[in-house]
Design a protein around this motif. Structure first.
Motif, PDB file in Angstrom:
ATOM      1  N   SER A  99       0.840  -1.196   0.000  1.00  0.00           N
ATOM      2  CA  SER A  99       0.000   0.000   0.000  1.00  0.00           C
ATOM      3  C   SER A  99       0.875   1.246   0.000  1.00  0.00           C
ATOM      4  O   SER A  99       1.782   1.373   0.811  1.00  0.00           O
ATOM      5  N   HIS A 100       0.595   2.133  -0.950  1.00  0.00           N
ATOM      6  CA  HIS A 100       1.267   3.425  -0.986  1.00  0.00           C
ATOM      7  C   HIS A 100       0.212   4.517  -0.941  1.00  0.00           C
ATOM      8  O   HIS A 100      -0.985   4.253  -1.031  1.00  0.00           O
ATOM      9  N   GLY A 101       0.678   5.753  -0.837  1.00  0.00           N
ATOM     10  CA  GLY A 101      -0.226   6.889  -0.908  1.00  0.00           C
ATOM     11  C   GLY A 101       0.358   7.911  -1.853  1.00  0.00           C
ATOM     12  O   GLY A 101       1.550   7.871  -2.171  1.00  0.00           O
ATOM     13  N   LEU A 134       4.416  13.145  -2.920  1.00  0.00           N
ATOM     14  CA  LEU A 134       5.014  12.235  -1.952  1.00  0.00           C
ATOM     15  C   LEU A 134       4.079  11.101  -1.559  1.00  0.00           C
ATOM     16  O   LEU A 134       2.873  11.176  -1.731  1.00  0.00           O
ATOM     17  N   CYS A 135       4.725  10.054  -1.048  1.00  0.00           N
ATOM     18  CA  CYS A 135       3.989   8.890  -0.544  1.00  0.00           C
ATOM     19  C   CYS A 135       3.678   9.164   0.922  1.00  0.00           C
ATOM     20  O   CYS A 135       4.575   9.438   1.701  1.00  0.00           O
ATOM     21  N   ASN A 136       2.392   9.098   1.266  1.00  0.00           N
ATOM     22  CA  ASN A 136       2.013   9.393   2.649  1.00  0.00           C
ATOM     23  C   ASN A 136       1.502   8.152   3.374  1.00  0.00           C
ATOM     24  O   ASN A 136       0.779   8.244   4.345  1.00  0.00           O
ATOM     25  N   GLU A 137       1.876   6.992   2.873  1.00  0.00           N
ATOM     26  CA  GLU A 137       1.444   5.735   3.493  1.00  0.00           C
ATOM     27  C   GLU A 137       2.725   4.954   3.769  1.00  0.00           C
ATOM     28  O   GLU A 137       3.446   4.611   2.816  1.00  0.00           O
ATOM     29  N   TYR A 138       3.037   4.710   5.040  1.00  0.00           N
ATOM     30  CA  TYR A 138       4.320   4.064   5.346  1.00  0.00           C
ATOM     31  C   TYR A 138       4.437   2.741   4.590  1.00  0.00           C
ATOM     32  O   TYR A 138       3.592   1.853   4.716  1.00  0.00           O
ATOM     33  N   CYS A 139       5.502   2.624   3.774  1.00  0.00           N
ATOM     34  CA  CYS A 139       5.582   1.472   2.873  1.00  0.00           C
ATOM     35  C   CYS A 139       6.887   0.707   3.013  1.00  0.00           C
ATOM     36  O   CYS A 139       7.158  -0.200   2.227  1.00  0.00           O
ATOM     37  N   GLY A 140       7.708   1.032   3.995  1.00  0.00           N
ATOM     38  CA  GLY A 140       8.926   0.258   4.190  1.00  0.00           C
ATOM     39  C   GLY A 140      10.097   1.142   4.551  1.00  0.00           C
ATOM     40  O   GLY A 140       9.948   2.346   4.779  1.00  0.00           O
ATOM     41  N   GLY A 142      12.490   2.501   2.990  1.00  0.00           N
ATOM     42  CA  GLY A 142      12.858   3.648   2.155  1.00  0.00           C
ATOM     43  C   GLY A 142      11.711   4.612   1.938  1.00  0.00           C
ATOM     44  O   GLY A 142      11.762   5.461   1.043  1.00  0.00           O
ATOM     45  N   HIS A 143      10.676   4.504   2.758  1.00  0.00           N
ATOM     46  CA  HIS A 143       9.462   5.313   2.576  1.00  0.00           C
ATOM     47  C   HIS A 143       9.760   6.806   2.466  1.00  0.00           C
ATOM     48  O   HIS A 143       9.177   7.509   1.629  1.00  0.00           O
ATOM     49  N   GLN A 144      10.685   7.303   3.329  1.00  0.00           N
ATOM     50  CA  GLN A 144      10.947   8.750   3.347  1.00  0.00           C
ATOM     51  C   GLN A 144      11.603   9.217   2.044  1.00  0.00           C
ATOM     52  O   GLN A 144      11.618  10.403   1.752  1.00  0.00           O
ATOM     53  N   ALA A 145      12.141   8.283   1.249  1.00  0.00           N
ATOM     54  CA  ALA A 145      12.778   8.655  -0.017  1.00  0.00           C
ATOM     55  C   ALA A 145      11.818   8.526  -1.196  1.00  0.00           C
ATOM     56  O   ALA A 145      12.200   8.694  -2.344  1.00  0.00           O
ATOM     57  N   MET A 146      10.558   8.203  -0.898  1.00  0.00           N
ATOM     58  CA  MET A 146       9.593   8.004  -1.989  1.00  0.00           C
ATOM     59  C   MET A 146       8.883   9.312  -2.294  1.00  0.00           C
ATOM     60  O   MET A 146       7.875   9.654  -1.682  1.00  0.00           O
ATOM     61  N   PHE A 147       9.451  10.044  -3.212  1.00  0.00           N
ATOM     62  CA  PHE A 147       8.830  11.303  -3.645  1.00  0.00           C
ATOM     63  C   PHE A 147       9.309  11.623  -5.051  1.00  0.00           C
ATOM     64  O   PHE A 147      10.286  11.059  -5.541  1.00  0.00           O
TER      65      PHE A 147
HETATM   66 CU   LIG Z   1       5.280   4.365  -0.696  1.00  0.00          CU
END
Ligand SMILES: [Cu+2]
Length: 153
Positions: A99-101, A134-140, A142-147
């Motif tokens: 799940s991502h956001g 940005l991704c606002n759904e914690y996904c793992g 590297g989540h903070q680098a997902m933008f």
């Molecule tokens: Cu994500």
């Protein structure tokens, strides 16, 4: 049955009927119902399933675009998108893993993107600038680098 009982019965049933009518009107007449499960996809076969086998920005003419996008840990594909000012962009998205956001601060765009489902949301970009996506759904891990960014010019 007493007169008071009768009045309370009528009142409580009326309240229920009023709520059902309001929710029904919002859902069916105004199209404000929750997203259905109509558009599903096999999350194992995203790369082989149209339109996600060829993600990208599609020019529909009249300042309208469709952005076919896949989300995966930890990237948006495609990223770093450029569009002209005033563009109406229909995002068509799905996830290849968890799940991502997707959220674009400063706009109303904020949605979950789940594996197995196709998420569609439309946003018009009237102000030029660089928009953070940005991704606002914690996904793992590297989540903070997902933008990524959308540049409107
Ligand atoms: Cu994500």
């Amino acid at each position: 049955m007493g007169k008071l009982e009768e009045i309370w019965m009528i009142l409580s049933v009326s309240v229920l009927v009023i709520f059902i009518v309001i929710v029904g009107y919002q859902t069916f007449a105004l199209g404000m119902g929750p997203p259905s499960h109509k558009e599903a996809i096999d999350p194992q076969k995203v790369d082989q399933t149209a339109p996600f086998d060829n993600p990208g920005l599609i020019d529909l003419g009249n300042n309208k675009y469709e952005l076919v996008m896949t989300l995966e840990a930890f990237a948006f594909n495609p990223g770093n998108i450029e569009i002209p000012v005033g563009s109406e962009v229909e995002f068509t998205m799905t996830s290849k893993d968890v799940s991502h956001g997707i959220q674009i601060p400063g706009t109303n765009l904020n949605a979950m993107v789940l594996p197995g489902h196709i998420q569609k949301i439309t946003q018009t970009f009237n102000e030029p600038g660089e928009y953070l996506v940005l991704c606002n759904e914690y996904c793992g891990a590297g989540h903070q680098a997902m933008f990524t960014t959308i540049i409107v010019k």
